[in-house]
Design a protein around this motif. Sequence first.
Motif, mmCIF file in Angstrom:
data_model
loop_
_atom_site.group_PDB
_atom_site.id
_atom_site.type_symbol
_atom_site.label_atom_id
_atom_site.label_comp_id
_atom_site.label_asym_id
_atom_site.label_seq_id
_atom_site.Cartn_x
_atom_site.Cartn_y
_atom_site.Cartn_z
ATOM 1 N N CYS A 1 29.551 -22.506 -34.744
ATOM 2 C CA CYS A 1 28.379 -23.381 -34.716
ATOM 3 C C CYS A 1 28.576 -24.626 -35.577
ATOM 4 N N ALA A 2 27.909 -25.699 -35.156
ATOM 5 C CA ALA A 2 27.948 -26.955 -35.907
ATOM 6 C C ALA A 2 26.701 -27.763 -35.580
ATOM 7 N N VAL A 3 26.440 -28.761 -36.412
ATOM 8 C CA VAL A 3 25.409 -29.759 -36.143
ATOM 9 C C VAL A 3 26.157 -31.040 -35.795
ATOM 10 N N ILE A 4 25.839 -31.629 -34.639
ATOM 11 C CA ILE A 4 26.462 -32.873 -34.209
ATOM 12 C C ILE A 4 25.492 -34.005 -34.539
ATOM 13 N N LEU A 5 25.972 -35.025 -35.239
ATOM 14 C CA LEU A 5 25.156 -36.184 -35.633
ATOM 15 C C LEU A 5 25.582 -37.386 -34.800
ATOM 16 N N TYR A 6 24.608 -38.180 -34.355
ATOM 17 C CA TYR A 6 24.864 -39.348 -33.527
ATOM 18 C C TYR A 6 24.410 -40.610 -34.241
ATOM 19 N N ASP A 7 25.071 -41.731 -33.939
ATOM 20 C CA ASP A 7 24.603 -43.014 -34.452
ATOM 21 C C ASP A 7 23.587 -43.590 -33.459
ATOM 22 N N ARG A 8 23.052 -44.748 -33.755
ATOM 23 C CA ARG A 8 22.002 -45.346 -32.904
ATOM 24 C C ARG A 8 22.493 -45.683 -31.499
ATOM 25 N N SER A 9 23.803 -45.881 -31.339
ATOM 26 C CA SER A 9 24.335 -46.172 -30.005
ATOM 27 C C SER A 9 24.662 -44.888 -29.244
ATOM 28 N N LEU A 10 24.243 -43.743 -29.802
ATOM 29 C CA LEU A 10 24.403 -42.415 -29.216
ATOM 30 C C LEU A 10 25.847 -41.939 -29.184
ATOM 31 N N LYS A 11 26.688 -42.508 -30.034
ATOM 32 C CA LYS A 11 28.056 -42.030 -30.180
ATOM 33 C C LYS A 11 28.082 -41.013 -31.311
ATOM 34 N N VAL A 12 28.951 -40.032 -31.185
ATOM 35 C CA VAL A 12 29.061 -39.008 -32.219
ATOM 36 C C VAL A 12 29.504 -39.655 -33.524
#
Length: 105
Positions: free
Chosen positions: A34-45
Amino acid sequence: MNYTVTEGNYLRFGLQSVKDGVIFTFAGEKEDVCAVILYDRSLKVAGRVEAPAAFCRGAVRSIYIHGLKADHLLYNYEINGETVPDQRLQEEKSGMTREGQNVIS
């Protein structure tokens, strides 16, 4: 992004904004990766934070990511390689998702 990760709060599912970070609590067996995936405002990881098997009680994972801010946070969970949205957030704030990412504004 390097964050300190400690055990979270198993009593409340979803995201919890706390003084110096964010707690994520979600369904995930000890055997699951398991992990938490974080995105920037442009929806890129923008980052991936592992949720260690040690931070599991029954079928629940909970991690406290120190230094992460909940403001305008875009995230998903990853369980065994599959991207999984935060079901609790979607129930509470229906319509607050953008292309499958969870959005906290």
